[in-house]
Design an enzyme around this catalytic site. Sequence first.
Site, PDB file in Angstrom:
ATOM      1  N   HIS A 102       4.822   2.361   0.761  1.00 23.11           N
ATOM      2  CA  HIS A 102       4.004   0.856   0.803  1.00 23.11           C
ATOM      3  C   HIS A 102       3.805   0.181   1.977  1.00 23.11           C
ATOM      4  O   HIS A 102       4.528   0.234   2.836  1.00 23.11           O
ATOM      5  CB  HIS A 102       4.556  -0.076  -0.297  1.00 23.11           C
ATOM      6  CG  HIS A 102       3.571  -1.371  -0.621  1.00 23.11           C
ATOM      7  ND1 HIS A 102       3.746  -2.300   0.019  1.00 23.11           N
ATOM      8  CD2 HIS A 102       2.843  -1.433  -1.817  1.00 23.11           C
ATOM      9  CE1 HIS A 102       2.869  -3.255  -0.626  1.00 23.11           C
ATOM     10  NE2 HIS A 102       2.232  -2.541  -1.522  1.00 23.11           N
TER      11      HIS A 102
ATOM     12  N   GLU B  84       1.825   2.244  -8.416  1.00 27.99           N
ATOM     13  CA  GLU B  84       0.706   3.247  -8.883  1.00 27.99           C
ATOM     14  C   GLU B  84       1.514   4.317  -9.627  1.00 27.99           C
ATOM     15  O   GLU B  84       0.996   5.009 -10.608  1.00 27.99           O
ATOM     16  CB  GLU B  84       0.082   3.752  -7.784  1.00 27.99           C
ATOM     17  CG  GLU B  84      -0.588   2.768  -6.909  1.00 27.99           C
ATOM     18  CD  GLU B  84      -2.010   2.277  -7.442  1.00 27.99           C
ATOM     19  OE1 GLU B  84      -1.846   2.238  -8.582  1.00 27.99           O
ATOM     20  OE2 GLU B  84      -2.945   1.729  -6.689  1.00 27.99           O
TER      21      GLU B  84
HETATM   22  C1  LIG Z   1       0.446   2.765   0.853  1.00 26.81           C
HETATM   23  C2  LIG Z   1       0.313   3.463   2.189  1.00 26.81           C
HETATM   24  C3  LIG Z   1      -1.232   3.597   2.589  1.00 26.81           C
HETATM   25  C4  LIG Z   1       1.231   2.848   3.274  1.00 26.81           C
HETATM   26  O1  LIG Z   1       0.703   3.181   4.650  1.00 26.81           O
HETATM   27  P1  LIG Z   1       1.464   2.856   5.876  1.00 26.81           P
HETATM   28  O2  LIG Z   1       1.598   1.265   5.787  1.00 26.81           O
HETATM   29  O3  LIG Z   1       0.839   3.218   7.164  1.00 26.81           O
HETATM   30  O4  LIG Z   1       2.830   3.359   5.669  1.00 26.81           O
HETATM   31  P2  LIG Z   1       3.978   3.338   6.831  1.00 26.81           P
HETATM   32  O5  LIG Z   1       3.850   2.760   7.998  1.00 26.81           O
HETATM   33  O6  LIG Z   1       5.183   2.562   5.877  1.00 26.81           O
HETATM   34  O7  LIG Z   1       4.404   4.845   6.878  1.00 26.81           O
HETATM   35  C5  LIG Z   1       5.591   5.442   7.478  1.00 26.81           C
HETATM   36  C6  LIG Z   1       5.784   6.874   7.481  1.00 26.81           C
HETATM   37  O8  LIG Z   1       6.010   7.133   6.157  1.00 26.81           O
HETATM   38  C7  LIG Z   1       4.954   8.243   5.903  1.00 26.81           C
HETATM   39  N1  LIG Z   1       4.483   7.751   4.372  1.00 26.81           N
HETATM   40  C8  LIG Z   1       4.259   6.663   4.049  1.00 26.81           C
HETATM   41  N2  LIG Z   1       3.894   6.809   2.779  1.00 26.81           N
HETATM   42  C9  LIG Z   1       4.100   8.130   2.352  1.00 26.81           C
HETATM   43  C10 LIG Z   1       3.732   9.105   1.357  1.00 26.81           C
HETATM   44  N3  LIG Z   1       3.303   8.500   0.172  1.00 26.81           N
HETATM   45  N4  LIG Z   1       3.973  10.267   1.194  1.00 26.81           N
HETATM   46  C11 LIG Z   1       4.566  10.907   2.376  1.00 26.81           C
HETATM   47  N5  LIG Z   1       4.910  10.092   3.604  1.00 26.81           N
HETATM   48  C12 LIG Z   1       4.384   8.950   3.516  1.00 26.81           C
HETATM   49  C13 LIG Z   1       4.060   7.791   6.764  1.00 26.81           C
HETATM   50  O9  LIG Z   1       3.255   8.983   6.947  1.00 26.81           O
HETATM   51  C14 LIG Z   1       4.567   7.478   8.050  1.00 26.81           C
HETATM   52  O10 LIG Z   1       5.203   8.770   8.797  1.00 26.81           O
HETATM   53  P3  LIG Z   1       5.318   8.841  10.076  1.00 26.81           P
HETATM   54  O11 LIG Z   1       6.204   7.602  10.415  1.00 26.81           O
HETATM   55  O12 LIG Z   1       6.148   9.993  10.294  1.00 26.81           O
HETATM   56  O13 LIG Z   1       3.951   8.686  10.679  1.00 26.81           O
HETATM   57  C15 LIG Z   1       0.968   4.924   2.223  1.00 26.81           C
HETATM   58  O14 LIG Z   1       2.295   4.697   2.022  1.00 26.81           O
HETATM   59  C16 LIG Z   1       0.253   5.913   1.329  1.00 26.81           C
HETATM   60  O15 LIG Z   1      -0.620   6.427   1.713  1.00 26.81           O
HETATM   61  N6  LIG Z   1       0.967   5.830  -0.012  1.00 26.81           N
HETATM   62  C17 LIG Z   1       0.134   6.808  -0.726  1.00 26.81           C
HETATM   63  C18 LIG Z   1      -0.921   6.189  -1.586  1.00 26.81           C
HETATM   64  C19 LIG Z   1      -0.444   5.288  -2.587  1.00 26.81           C
HETATM   65  O16 LIG Z   1       0.236   5.386  -3.288  1.00 26.81           O
HETATM   66  N7  LIG Z   1      -1.279   3.871  -2.322  1.00 26.81           N
HETATM   67  C20 LIG Z   1      -1.017   3.162  -3.277  1.00 26.81           C
HETATM   68  C21 LIG Z   1      -0.342   1.818  -2.674  1.00 26.81           C
HETATM   69  S1  LIG Z   1       0.167   0.382  -3.890  1.00 26.81           S
END
Ligand SMILES: CC(C)(COP(=O)(O)OP(=O)(O)OC[C@H]1O[C@@H](n2cnc3c(N)ncnc32)[C@H](O)[C@@H]1OP(=O)(O)O)[C@@H](O)C(=O)NCCC(=O)NCCS
Length: 501
Positions: free
Chosen positions: A386, A439
């Site tokens: 998130h 989700e």
């Molecule tokens: C929600 C989301 C877009 C947030 O993105 P964000 O703010 O850029 O996430 P963060 O900055 O917390 O990510 C930190 C790290 O965790 C990883 N990460 C975050 N969510 C991840 C996931 N669902 N699966 C694998 N790795 C994940 C990122 O790739 C990042 O890795 P890095 O530090 O090696 O580059 C992202 O978690 C995501 O794409 N989740 C899947 C889609 C989803 O479920 N969306 C609904 C949201 S309510």
Amino acid sequence: MSSPAVTVSRDETLSEAARRMHGSHVGSVVVTVDGCASGMVTERDLLRATATGGDPTVIKVGEVMSSPVDTVTRHLPARVAMLQMRERGFRHVPVVDELDHVIGVISLRDLMRVADIALDTEIVEVPRGLKGVVVAETEVGDVRGREGFFHYRQYDATELARKSTFEDVWFLMFEGRLPTAQERAAFVAEASLLRTLPSAVAAVLPMLAGAVAPDTSLAALAGVLAMVGAVDGARPVLDLTPAERRRDALRLCALTPTVLCALHRLKMGEAPLTPRPDLGHAANYLWMLSGEVPDPELARAVETYLILTVDHGFNASTFTSRVITSTGASVPAAVAGALGALSGPLHGGAPSRALAALDEIGSPDRIDEWVRERIISGEKLMGFGHAVYRTEDPRSALLKEVAVSLGGPLVDFAQQVEQHVVAMLNELKPGRKLYANVEFYAGVVMDRCGLPRDMFTPTFALSRVVGWCANILEQAVDGKIIRPSARYVGPPPPQPIPPST
Ligand SMILES: CC(C)(COP(=O)(O)OP(=O)(O)OC[C@H]1O[C@@H](n2cnc3c(N)ncnc32)[C@H](O)[C@@H]1OP(=O)(O)O)[C@@H](O)C(=O)NCCC(=O)NCCS
């Protein structure tokens, strides 16, 4: 900068300084001592000294120069130099090397030409994606990512989801307080009257439903709501009274389930159903979708999901709705834009993908391999992580509870997958604090309640439209257009336009 700098010593006369300025076509000279800047003399200083009767062939530079003088280094960003000059009221500043020796002069004109900085624009650097940047003030609600807490108008949203009806939360979002029994009845009656489609729009739905491609329900919804706005004559919020804006907002919230269910049923070759005034918002939604009055436990499960997803801070779709409203555009325009943002898989499009992942994994013995492969190849696992929460998502925790109380093999499997994914994310992405988000169990609950997968994200829209509208009504009062800047990083302009061939 212009380099080398035009310099004089403090013992030289003003006429000598004027001669050098004139000869080099510059508006100032740097006064140096041993190669270091000790002052500046500008055309303005010359004018002031001679206009008051002074003799420029006698007056020494040291008598009129501005001193001490600001300097900048050649590596200072142009933006910072600009701000420094503006703050101090200088139009020319010497540029010095590491030994403090003058190597050139930078002028406001140079900065504006090279860095393309507008005089009245204060440029502020912000993190990518605006993460953590406060761009508005709101009384609608808030998310506290480190605590794992979110609220709607000061009420814990998970508590509202446990104890309230959707209509009460809807009233709360619109009016800022929970309703009395009388207010509740009046509000429900008012909203019920608004959930019938204008006949001109109802007439085009069969053709539209037959033509739309799979997984485009949000786009179709956005189109239909925009059409309703046009038929209703929804005007820009800038031209409306607060009561008129509220009515437009209420109408869209009331209509969303009607439109979604009509499109869905028409696509399945079934006739749309009229809303049932005796059913609550969630139960009526399930009725209009399936034609069956839902089991109260399932209706309550969907209602819990809807309440939990009404609003969630300055998420991408809410921000979109506020940007559009800030232009003074109509409520339907803002809602249609927000729907576009919600359609993205990284925002609202994850629940059906999370469920698809469960299908793909298939059995408990495949969880480890499947998850590990995805994480190592850099894939994002849908339903996890998130942008704000660094704890378990409180919405996911409550939806898990709901899923467990509904029971079933999918729920057991989902729990196993969740445990493995969280453990593996912790192992392969240490320190990131990644957990299941709303989700993941949303998909499980909606599936258990009989909602078809292509209705998962539209069901999210059904509740979030209430949150968008609360934000739209608040933004409309603000009246300030949201208009940030972008840094131009292309080749330097101006490029001569080539002759047309
Ligand atoms: C929600 C989301 C877009 C947030 O993105 P964000 O703010 O850029 O996430 P963060 O900055 O917390 O990510 C930190 C790290 O965790 C990883 N990460 C975050 N969510 C991840 C996931 N669902 N699966 C694998 N790795 C994940 C990122 O790739 C990042 O890795 P890095 O530090 O090696 O580059 C992202 O978690 C995501 O794409 N989740 C899947 C889609 C989803 O479920 N969306 C609904 C949201 S309510």
